[in-house]
Scaffold this motif. Structure first.
Motif, PDB file in Angstrom:
ATOM      1  N   ASN A   1       0.807  -1.229   0.000  1.00  0.00           N
ATOM      2  CA  ASN A   1       0.000   0.000   0.000  1.00  0.00           C
ATOM      3  C   ASN A   1       0.834   1.271   0.000  1.00  0.00           C
ATOM      4  O   ASN A   1       0.288   2.368   0.056  1.00  0.00           O
ATOM      5  N   LEU A   2       2.158   1.137  -0.070  1.00  0.00           N
ATOM      6  CA  LEU A   2       3.031   2.314  -0.012  1.00  0.00           C
ATOM      7  C   LEU A   2       3.379   2.815  -1.405  1.00  0.00           C
ATOM      8  O   LEU A   2       3.537   2.034  -2.339  1.00  0.00           O
ATOM      9  N   ASP A   3       3.506   4.123  -1.520  1.00  0.00           N
ATOM     10  CA  ASP A   3       3.961   4.732  -2.767  1.00  0.00           C
ATOM     11  C   ASP A   3       5.458   4.451  -2.945  1.00  0.00           C
ATOM     12  O   ASP A   3       6.156   4.112  -1.992  1.00  0.00           O
ATOM     13  N   ALA A   4       5.938   4.626  -4.158  1.00  0.00           N
ATOM     14  CA  ALA A   4       7.370   4.492  -4.414  1.00  0.00           C
ATOM     15  C   ALA A   4       8.121   5.519  -3.569  1.00  0.00           C
ATOM     16  O   ALA A   4       7.667   6.649  -3.392  1.00  0.00           O
ATOM     17  N   GLY A   5       9.263   5.122  -3.013  1.00  0.00           N
ATOM     18  CA  GLY A   5      10.045   6.043  -2.204  1.00  0.00           C
ATOM     19  C   GLY A   5      10.979   5.311  -1.263  1.00  0.00           C
ATOM     20  O   GLY A   5      11.142   4.096  -1.330  1.00  0.00           O
ATOM     21  N   LEU A   6      11.587   6.050  -0.340  1.00  0.00           N
ATOM     22  CA  LEU A   6      12.537   5.525   0.628  1.00  0.00           C
ATOM     23  C   LEU A   6      11.846   5.398   1.982  1.00  0.00           C
ATOM     24  O   LEU A   6      11.200   6.342   2.446  1.00  0.00           O
ATOM     25  N   TYR A   7      12.001   4.230   2.604  1.00  0.00           N
ATOM     26  CA  TYR A   7      11.370   3.944   3.890  1.00  0.00           C
ATOM     27  C   TYR A   7      12.380   3.293   4.815  1.00  0.00           C
ATOM     28  O   TYR A   7      13.409   2.785   4.381  1.00  0.00           O
ATOM     29  N   SER A   8      12.048   3.280   6.104  1.00  0.00           N
ATOM     30  CA  SER A   8      12.812   2.537   7.101  1.00  0.00           C
ATOM     31  C   SER A   8      11.879   1.513   7.729  1.00  0.00           C
ATOM     32  O   SER A   8      10.711   1.812   7.997  1.00  0.00           O
ATOM     33  N   ALA A   9      12.399   0.313   7.953  1.00  0.00           N
ATOM     34  CA  ALA A   9      11.647  -0.715   8.661  1.00  0.00           C
ATOM     35  C   ALA A   9      12.401  -1.039   9.946  1.00  0.00           C
ATOM     36  O   ALA A   9      13.591  -1.343   9.918  1.00  0.00           O
ATOM     37  N   MET A  10      11.722  -0.937  11.058  1.00  0.00           N
ATOM     38  CA  MET A  10      12.301  -1.283  12.344  1.00  0.00           C
ATOM     39  C   MET A  10      11.716  -2.622  12.780  1.00  0.00           C
ATOM     40  O   MET A  10      10.498  -2.776  12.850  1.00  0.00           O
ATOM     41  N   ILE A  11      12.585  -3.582  13.026  1.00  0.00           N
ATOM     42  CA  ILE A  11      12.192  -4.904  13.479  1.00  0.00           C
ATOM     43  C   ILE A  11      12.594  -5.019  14.943  1.00  0.00           C
ATOM     44  O   ILE A  11      13.771  -4.850  15.281  1.00  0.00           O
TER      45      ILE A  11
END
Length: 75
Positions: free
Chosen positions: A46-56
């Protein structure tokens, strides 16, 4: 994106997705009841194209572990 974990016992898994500005945009919790290998798909559909961070975050009661990953979502 897939995340592979090998657990030595039960833990609570928390996944947090942040946009490039640090705003939390997704949050998921899972309980891992068994030791062994686990695979999770990061919820990026559901996210647009771009830069993200994922915290696990793995929480095992008295012990917790946190790892952050950078993700580039292509269209």
């Amino acid at each position: 994106a897939m995340v592979n974990l090998t657990m030595d016992g039960p833990a609570d898994l928390k996944i947090r997705i942040f946009d490039i500005n640090g705003k939390k945009i997704e949050s998921f919790n899972h309980t891992l009841n068994n030791a062994g290998a686990h695979t999770f798909r990061l919820p990026l559909n559901n996210l647009d194209a771009g830069l993200y961070s994922a915290m696990i975050i793995l929480d095992k009661g008295n012990n917790s572990f946190q790892q952050t990953y950078k993700i580039v979502k292509m269209h």
